[in-house]
Design a protein around this motif. Structure first.
Motif, PDB file in Angstrom:
ATOM      1  N   ASP A  70      26.094  -8.821 -21.067  1.00 42.97           N
ATOM      2  CA  ASP A  70      25.248  -9.397 -20.514  1.00 42.97           C
ATOM      3  C   ASP A  70      23.864  -8.681 -20.990  1.00 42.97           C
ATOM      4  N   TYR A  71      22.466  -8.539 -21.087  1.00 40.66           N
ATOM      5  CA  TYR A  71      21.658  -8.282 -21.524  1.00 40.66           C
ATOM      6  C   TYR A  71      20.310  -7.851 -20.439  1.00 40.66           C
ATOM      7  N   ARG A  72      21.160  -8.604 -19.105  1.00 36.35           N
ATOM      8  CA  ARG A  72      19.885  -8.997 -18.728  1.00 36.35           C
ATOM      9  C   ARG A  72      20.888  -7.844 -16.917  1.00 36.35           C
ATOM     10  N   SER A  73      21.543  -6.996 -17.089  1.00 36.09           N
ATOM     11  CA  SER A  73      22.516  -7.539 -16.018  1.00 36.09           C
ATOM     12  C   SER A  73      22.755  -5.501 -16.125  1.00 36.09           C
ATOM     13  N   VAL A  74      23.451  -4.366 -14.330  1.00 36.97           N
ATOM     14  CA  VAL A  74      23.584  -3.426 -15.101  1.00 36.97           C
ATOM     15  C   VAL A  74      25.701  -4.613 -14.897  1.00 36.97           C
ATOM     16  N   ASP A  75      26.641  -3.029 -15.687  1.00 35.56           N
ATOM     17  CA  ASP A  75      28.084  -3.357 -14.856  1.00 35.56           C
ATOM     18  C   ASP A  75      28.326  -2.926 -13.429  1.00 35.56           C
ATOM     19  N   ALA A  76      29.473  -3.393 -13.278  1.00 35.27           N
ATOM     20  CA  ALA A  76      29.723  -2.949 -11.664  1.00 35.27           C
ATOM     21  C   ALA A  76      30.119  -1.488 -12.118  1.00 35.27           C
ATOM     22  N   ARG A  77      30.631  -1.233 -13.090  1.00 35.69           N
ATOM     23  CA  ARG A  77      31.415   0.622 -12.335  1.00 35.69           C
ATOM     24  C   ARG A  77      29.532   1.367 -12.725  1.00 35.69           C
ATOM     25  N   PHE A  78      28.882   0.946 -13.172  1.00 33.79           N
ATOM     26  CA  PHE A  78      27.536   1.535 -13.112  1.00 33.79           C
ATOM     27  C   PHE A  78      26.620   1.541 -11.826  1.00 33.79           C
ATOM     28  N   GLY A  79      26.709   0.759 -11.515  1.00 34.21           N
ATOM     29  CA  GLY A  79      25.798  -0.003 -10.460  1.00 34.21           C
ATOM     30  C   GLY A  79      24.976  -1.000 -10.016  1.00 34.21           C
ATOM     31  N   ASN A  80      24.453  -1.181  -9.874  1.00 27.70           N
ATOM     32  CA  ASN A  80      23.364  -2.608 -10.250  1.00 27.70           C
ATOM     33  C   ASN A  80      21.910  -3.023 -10.553  1.00 27.70           C
ATOM     34  N   GLY A  82      19.470  -2.861  -8.697  1.00 26.42           N
ATOM     35  CA  GLY A  82      18.707  -2.086  -7.796  1.00 26.42           C
ATOM     36  C   GLY A  82      18.677  -0.344  -8.188  1.00 26.42           C
ATOM     37  N   ASP A  83      20.355  -0.241  -8.476  1.00 30.71           N
ATOM     38  CA  ASP A  83      20.288   1.508  -8.866  1.00 30.71           C
ATOM     39  C   ASP A  83      19.105   1.396 -10.030  1.00 30.71           C
ATOM     40  N   ALA A  84      19.341   0.916 -11.440  1.00 30.54           N
ATOM     41  CA  ALA A  84      18.215   0.709 -12.807  1.00 30.54           C
ATOM     42  C   ALA A  84      16.867   0.947 -11.723  1.00 30.54           C
ATOM     43  N   ASP A  85      15.984   0.398 -11.476  1.00 25.61           N
ATOM     44  CA  ASP A  85      15.388   0.164 -11.117  1.00 25.61           C
ATOM     45  C   ASP A  85      14.676   2.088  -9.631  1.00 25.61           C
ATOM     46  N   LYS A  86      16.006   2.211  -9.048  1.00 24.68           N
ATOM     47  CA  LYS A  86      15.614   2.746  -8.771  1.00 24.68           C
ATOM     48  C   LYS A  86      15.905   4.331  -9.600  1.00 24.68           C
ATOM     49  N   MET A  87      16.220   4.332 -11.095  1.00 25.31           N
ATOM     50  CA  MET A  87      16.657   5.109 -11.800  1.00 25.31           C
ATOM     51  C   MET A  87      15.733   5.603 -12.862  1.00 25.31           C
ATOM     52  N   ILE A  88      14.953   4.509 -12.763  1.00 29.10           N
ATOM     53  CA  ILE A  88      13.686   4.193 -13.637  1.00 29.10           C
ATOM     54  C   ILE A  88      12.460   4.370 -13.038  1.00 29.10           C
ATOM     55  N   ALA A  89      12.342   4.832 -11.395  1.00 35.56           N
ATOM     56  CA  ALA A  89      11.166   4.840 -10.702  1.00 35.56           C
ATOM     57  C   ALA A  89      11.436   6.085 -10.504  1.00 35.56           C
ATOM     58  N   GLU A  90      12.773   7.326  -9.872  1.00 33.28           N
ATOM     59  CA  GLU A  90      12.841   8.295 -10.136  1.00 33.28           C
ATOM     60  C   GLU A  90      12.324   8.744 -11.517  1.00 33.28           C
ATOM     61  N   ALA A  91      12.717   8.350 -12.388  1.00 36.02           N
ATOM     62  CA  ALA A  91      12.390   9.096 -13.641  1.00 36.02           C
ATOM     63  C   ALA A  91      11.421   9.581 -13.632  1.00 36.02           C
ATOM     64  N   HIS A  92      10.052   8.592 -13.507  1.00 33.42           N
ATOM     65  CA  HIS A  92       8.769   8.480 -13.804  1.00 33.42           C
ATOM     66  C   HIS A  92       8.412   8.953 -12.753  1.00 33.42           C
ATOM     67  N   GLY A  93       8.846   9.614 -11.712  1.00 31.39           N
ATOM     68  CA  GLY A  93       7.917  10.119 -10.133  1.00 31.39           C
ATOM     69  C   GLY A  93       8.523  12.050 -10.885  1.00 31.39           C
ATOM     70  N   GLN A  94       9.277  12.001 -11.242  1.00 31.11           N
ATOM     71  CA  GLN A  94      10.243  13.909 -12.327  1.00 31.11           C
ATOM     72  C   GLN A  94       9.224  13.604 -13.346  1.00 31.11           C
ATOM     73  N   GLY A  95       8.879  12.625 -13.727  1.00 34.74           N
ATOM     74  CA  GLY A  95       7.642  12.938 -15.210  1.00 34.74           C
ATOM     75  C   GLY A  95       7.882  12.537 -16.495  1.00 34.74           C
ATOM     76  N   LEU A  96       9.218  11.919 -15.952  1.00 33.20           N
ATOM     77  CA  LEU A  96      10.276  11.744 -17.538  1.00 33.20           C
ATOM     78  C   LEU A  96       9.766  10.314 -18.042  1.00 33.20           C
ATOM     79  N   LYS A  97       9.883  10.262 -18.934  1.00 30.49           N
ATOM     80  CA  LYS A  97      10.249   9.107 -19.952  1.00 30.49           C
ATOM     81  C   LYS A  97      11.366   7.908 -20.042  1.00 30.49           C
ATOM     82  N   VAL A  98      11.917   6.691 -19.750  1.00 33.50           N
ATOM     83  CA  VAL A  98      13.051   5.939 -19.691  1.00 33.50           C
ATOM     84  C   VAL A  98      13.210   5.246 -21.243  1.00 33.50           C
ATOM     85  N   LEU A  99      14.246   5.568 -21.748  1.00 30.51           N
ATOM     86  CA  LEU A  99      14.786   4.790 -22.990  1.00 30.51           C
ATOM     87  C   LEU A  99      15.449   4.258 -22.645  1.00 30.51           C
TER      88      LEU A  99
END
Length: 547
Positions: A70-80, A82-99
């Motif tokens: 499933d290309y539009r979700s997160v494996d339960a092993r890694f979170g969900n 919401g966790d992806a959104d938090k990670m992206i937002a926190e990375a941007h807050g730390q001055g980091l781009k996300v690929l």
């Protein structure tokens, strides 16, 4: 800290996170998105510009997540999500781009599309999303052609039809659980444009495209029985392979680029394309296609001054011809870590994994050369990629017990290729903590070697001369002096010496056995190892000097 938005990617230093093995937030022994988010400060302090994450999508994990269900979700092993959104937002807050990783060559056999294909009849729309063919020989009992999987064995698998009879065959250039998509199908193309939009809308800054050279196959699937090399690319002196580097891939990437260009902030595409020669690889980064392509020729270059110069010159010239930046990389999740590779004799054939009963590297020599190679790489113009743990000087886990191996290359090669597990072992953060601080407990999905306590981050932070502090210093100086956007001028290159000017710096690497002399009045800014008692550059050392 934040890279400029004006083509930030042209000189960015991008750090690869392998989610399984970076940081475990919940103690189950598997790295996850909350763990990554909690450790983003490490990347900020290290001084990188962006983070690239290997796949974290739902997957049966037959190939460590490169079999996507499933290309539009997160494996339960890694979170969900919401966790992806938090990670992206926190990375941007730390001055980091996300690929994030995109895997378009194949899906998992657990993907709903493939289930529909198996339930459908030959010639159906559902099967047209993949590469299904009738077999050869009496009753179609032989594969459609002689193609081989890069993981070993045939690249075709026969299915059982709905009525219970042996049926068609489907193509899988990798594991049998990774059926190849048919990129001649408009539905496939539309689906991936939708997937790109899904993640772009969530704020990602780009995509690393897995097997970017493999999406389009020669239309008639002409026979090809050359022995495959795991992620080894196409030999430059042989006939073109019908499954790699076909012209049709470029149309796909032009369409993707047009989509990304509609989003703000310079979103990028990065090709994993094992393509030779450099001039053909450069076609992937023409102005209307991808932004970057991994430079595997450089990764594989022997530890020799003249060989290094040849690859650097070729890479720069090929990319400059199309107006593209050049990338530099020494390690990733698919190759033996460079702190281990460089501990073997120069010129040894490429390693496809190392086991306890294989010849072992010279650990001290490997780290010494790895540090020198890193300072050489980080001085080059363009963009650089780092693989998690290399800033600690981590070697390959070369004595990983075979019973713990999970790479499909190990089983499909009939246990002749050790595979890539040795470079994927969870990394050490704290020397005296359970699992070396990888998680809150002592579990780790691959066992960590006892020797890794000495590489832990807390043993190296603020320690002058440590590998971690060398990386931090190099990244700070690289940014301060604008090395990624400067012009390179050669001063000397022999098998034993390599010297060039980049911006205000003179960079010198000694590949020989005898010490090399610094220019009179030179001021050393950074050295991969201390100079000798006479102020000369020892063997296998790189220095950055003002001269």
């Amino acid at each position: 800290m934040q890279p400029t938005t004006d083509r930030w990617w042209r000189d960015a230093v991008i750090y690869q996170v392998y989610p399984r093995s970076f940081a475990d937030g919940d103690g189950d022994g598997m790295g996850d998105l909350p763990g990554i988010t909690a450790r983003l400060g490490h990347l900020r302090d290290l001084g990188v510009d962006a983070v690239w994450l290997s796949p974290f999508y739902p997957s049966p994990q037959h190939d460590a997540g490169y079999d996507v269900a499933d290309y539009r979700s997160v494996d339960a092993r890694f979170g969900n999500l919401g966790d992806a959104d938090k990670m992206i937002a926190e990375a941007h807050g730390q001055g980091l781009k996300v690929l994030v990783d995109l895997v378009p060559n194949h899906t998992s056999s657990d993907h709903p599309w493939f289930g529909e294909a198996l339930a459908a009849s030959p010639g159906s729309d559902a099967r047209e999303r993949y590469v299904f063919r009738d077999g050869r020989g009496p009753g179609g009992d032989e594969p459609p052609n002689g193609w081989r999987s890069v993981f070993g064995g045939p690249a075709w698998e026969r299915v059982v039809e709905a009525d219970g009879t042996p049926g068609q065959w489907y193509l899988h250039l990798f594991d049998a659980t990774q059926p190849d998509l048919n990129w001649g199908n408009p539905e496939v193309r539309a689906e991936f444009l939708s997937v790109l939009r899904f993640w772009l809308d969530r704020g990602v800054d780009g995509f690393r495209v897995d097997v970017a050279h493999g999406l389009v196959k020669e239309e008639n699937l002409s026979d090809w029985e050359a022995p495959p090399v795991i992620l080894g690319g196409v030999p430059p002196d042989g006939p073109p392979a019908p499954m790699w580097d076909q012209e049709g891939v470029h149309e796909i990437y032009r369409q993707w680029r047009a989509l990304l260009d509609t989003y703000p902030g310079e979103r990028i595409l990065v090709a994993e394309a094992w393509v030779q020669p450099a001039e053909r690889l450069a076609r992937y980064v023409r102005p209307d296609e991808m932004h970057q392509a991994f430079n595997f020729l450089y990764l594989q270059a022997p530890w020799s001054g003249d060989r290094q110069r040849a690859v650097i010159e070729t890479s720069l010239a090929a990319n400059q011809a199309v107006g593209a930046t050049t990338t530099w990389v020494l390690s990733n999740h698919d190759v033996v870590r460079h702190a281990t590779r460089l501990g073997y004799p120069v010129g040894q054939d490429r390693l496809h994994g190392i086991g306890a009963d294989d010849p072992q590297p010279d650990i001290a020599l490997g780290l010494r050369r790895a540090r020198a190679a890193t300072l050489l790489m980080l001085a080059l113009p363009g963009s650089a990629y780092l693989y998690q743990g290399e800033e600690l000087g981590l070697p390959e886990h070369t004595t990983l017990p075979d019973e713990h191996r999970q790479d499909p290359a190990w089983s499909r090669s009939e246990q002749t290729e050790r595979g890539r597990d040795g470079c994927r072992v969870p990394i050490p953060w704290e020397a005296d903590a359970p699992s070396y601080g990888f998680g809150p407990g002592d579990r780790s999905w691959l066992p960590q070697p006892a020797s890794w306590a000495e590489y832990a981050l807390d043993r190296q932070r603020d320690v002058p001369g440590s590998t971690y502090e060398m990386y931090r210093s190099a990244l700070r100086l690289r940014r301060t002096h604008g090395l990624g956007r400067a012009a390179l001028t050669w001063v000397q290159s022999t098998p034993e010496r390599l010297t060039f000017r980049i911006g205000p710096l003179l960079v010198m690497t000694n590949f020989g056995d005898e010490p090399a002399t610094l220019p009179v009045g030179a001021r050393v800014l950074l050295s991969s190892e201390p100079l000798d008692a006479d102020g000369r550059i020892p063997a296998d050392v790189t220095v950055w000097v003002l001269s």
